[in-house]
Design an enzyme around this catalytic site. Structure first.
Site, PDB file in Angstrom:
ATOM      1  CB  THR A   1      -0.922   0.007   1.246  1.00 11.38           C
ATOM      2  OG1 THR A   1      -1.789  -1.117   1.146  1.00 11.38           O
ATOM      3  CG2 THR A   1      -1.762   1.265   1.320  1.00 11.38           C
TER       4      THR A   1
ATOM      5  CG  ASP B   1      -1.888  -6.653  -2.527  1.00 13.62           C
ATOM      6  OD1 ASP B   1      -1.656  -7.444  -1.595  1.00 13.62           O
ATOM      7  OD2 ASP B   1      -2.820  -5.861  -2.523  1.00 13.62           O
ATOM      8  CB  SER B   2       2.526  -8.168   0.758  1.00 12.92           C
ATOM      9  OG  SER B   2       1.468  -8.170   1.670  1.00 12.92           O
ATOM     10  CB  SER B   3      -2.273 -10.819  -1.139  1.00  6.66           C
ATOM     11  OG  SER B   3      -2.709  -9.910  -0.177  1.00  6.66           O
TER      12      SER B   3
ATOM     13  CB  THR C   1       0.447  -4.430   6.238  1.00  5.62           C
ATOM     14  OG1 THR C   1      -0.796  -4.307   5.542  1.00  5.62           O
ATOM     15  CG2 THR C   1       1.079  -3.068   6.420  1.00  5.62           C
TER      16      THR C   1
ATOM     17  CD  GLN D   1      -7.919 -22.464  16.973  1.00  4.69           C
ATOM     18  OE1 GLN D   1      -8.825 -22.076  17.711  1.00  4.69           O
ATOM     19  NE2 GLN D   1      -8.085 -23.455  16.116  1.00  4.69           N
ATOM     20  CB  CYS D   2      -4.261 -18.186  22.643  1.00  6.26           C
ATOM     21  SG  CYS D   2      -5.642 -19.112  23.293  1.00  6.26           S
TER      22      CYS D   2
HETATM   23  N1  ASP Z   1      -2.827  -5.511   0.409  1.00  4.21           N
HETATM   24  C1  ASP Z   1      -1.726  -4.674   0.814  1.00  4.21           C
HETATM   25  C2  ASP Z   1      -0.448  -5.478   0.768  1.00  4.21           C
HETATM   26  O1  ASP Z   1      -0.232  -6.277   1.634  1.00  4.21           O
HETATM   27  C3  ASP Z   1      -1.988  -4.142   2.189  1.00  4.21           C
HETATM   28  C4  ASP Z   1      -0.926  -3.214   2.721  1.00  4.21           C
HETATM   29  O2  ASP Z   1       0.113  -3.000   2.183  1.00  4.21           O
HETATM   30  O3  ASP Z   1      -1.158  -2.657   3.802  1.00  4.21           O
HETATM   31  O4  ASP Z   1       0.327  -5.318  -0.147  1.00  4.21           O
END
Ligand code: ASP
Length: 351
Positions: free
Chosen positions: A23, A67-69, A99, A288-289
């Site tokens: 982002t 995009d980091s996804s 992120t 999971q905690c």
């Molecule tokens: N979808 C974005 C990414 O991970 C979100 C971000 O950067 O905050 O590239």
């Protein structure tokens, strides 16, 4: 206090920025309005303050910012290659990254760079750098300062992979993204912050990672993707469990369990797990905690998993556990060797 090199030390910090996307560098698509990764020059043009830092800053950017996804282990290799090739020429590295998968990248990088003695500070932002209320400018400037910080003896203050986000500096392999819209997007439930960032930056030396011995940086690229998460929930069916356990090529599982490491008590569940372990699949028990650790012998349900051959992930984050499995199998270790290494900290990722 901020330990950045002063002019009195007569050498400007030399920092390399590795821009992968996220982002922080995105702009809105004219037609759809959706955010899309954009190039580095756009990003830097929006942070004129950088020049006031009096650092020598170079940059390398991904050919196509992501995009980091969309990150994969191949991209982690790409980032590590850039750092390794430039390791001797820079005081520190700032990786600009989305992120969403930042905690995975931070964890993987920490395992791939053995004997790291320079800062690798990963940051990004929740709002694009071109927006008026962006958090990107402050994150980038602070990340550069952390990457330039030196201890009194001139050695780098931070000698590990860290995540800098909104006044928090976390150990990368202890971090998790916990908010999709707060500026304070990351947390580290089982390890304290590495610095107090306010008017100045005070480093908490007692919690900073230090590599023992004199061995030089050792880069290890192998990563094996034949791993997966198995997230438990009350009512999960035998068919769902057996289907996951029979995934072709599967070598390792991070099983996300209840509380202190507990799972269903049904006989079929323990039996299915035991059979998978006997086939050589390494199953790591991670809670999971967010906070606390797996204690496999505290409850009978946990003990049953333990007896079936599931190993404890202690206080690992899920991100660190899955990337560590990829890394260990990627080094060609046997399942037994992977089990041993999973229960031993290799980059400060667990207690
Ligand atoms: N979808 C974005 C990414 O991970 C979100 C971000 O950067 O905050 O590239």
């Amino acid at each position: 206090m901020d330990g950045a090199l002063s002019n009195a030390e007569n050498r400007r910090p030399h920092i390399l920025i590795v821009y992968t996307g996220g982002t922080i560098g995105m702009i809105e698509n004219d037609e759809s309005g959706a955010l899309e990764p954009f190039d580095f020059d756009h990003l830097i043009d929006n942070v004129p303050k950088i020049k006031r830092l009096d650092y020598d800053i170079d940059n390398v950017q991904f050919e196509v910012p992501l995009d980091s996804s969309a990150m994969t282990p191949d991209h982690w290799v790409e980032i590590v290659k850039v750092i390794a090739e430039n390791y001797d020429n820079y005081d520190g590295f700032v990786v600009l990254h989305g992120t969403d998968t930042m905690a995975y990248t931070a964890s993987a990088l920490s395992f791939m760079m053995e004997n790291l003695r320079k800062p690798v500070v990963i940051t990004g932002s929740q709002l694009p750098i071109g927006e008026v209320r962006t958090d990107g400018e402050e994150n980038l400037i602070t990340a550069l300062q952390v990457a330039a910080a030196r201890d009194a003896d001139g050695s780098p203050m931070v000698q590990e992979v860290a995540i800098l986000f909104e006044n928090y500096l976390w150990r990368g392999n202890r971090s998790t993204k916990h908010s999709s819209d707060n500026f304070n997007a990351f947390k580290s439930s089982n390890y304290p912050r590495l610095a107090k960032i306010g008017l100045g930056i005070s480093y908490r030396k007692e919690v900073l990672w230090r590599t023992c011995g004199e061995a030089p940086l050792n880069i290890r690229y192998g990563l094996d993707r034949n791993v997966m998460y198995m997230d438990l929930f009350p009512g999960i069916t035998e068919a769902a469990i057996r289907h996951q356990l029979s995934t072709p090529g599967l070598k390792g599982i991070v099983m996300k369990t209840f509380g202190a490491g507990n799972g269903p008590t049904a006989g079929w569940f323990i039996e299915a797990i035991r059979e998978a372990v006997e086939r050589g699949i390494v199953i790591v028990n991670v809670s999971q905690c967010d906070n606390g650790m797996v204690n496999p012998t505290r409850y009978q349900t946990g003990t049953a998993l333990n007896r079936a051959g599931v190993i404890s992930g202690h206080d690992l984050t899920s991100e660190a556990a899955i990337t560590k499995l990829m890394f260990l199998f990627g080094q060609g270790l046997t399942p037994e060797e992977v089990k041993t290494e999973m229960e031993r900290p290799i980059a400060g990722e667990m207690d």
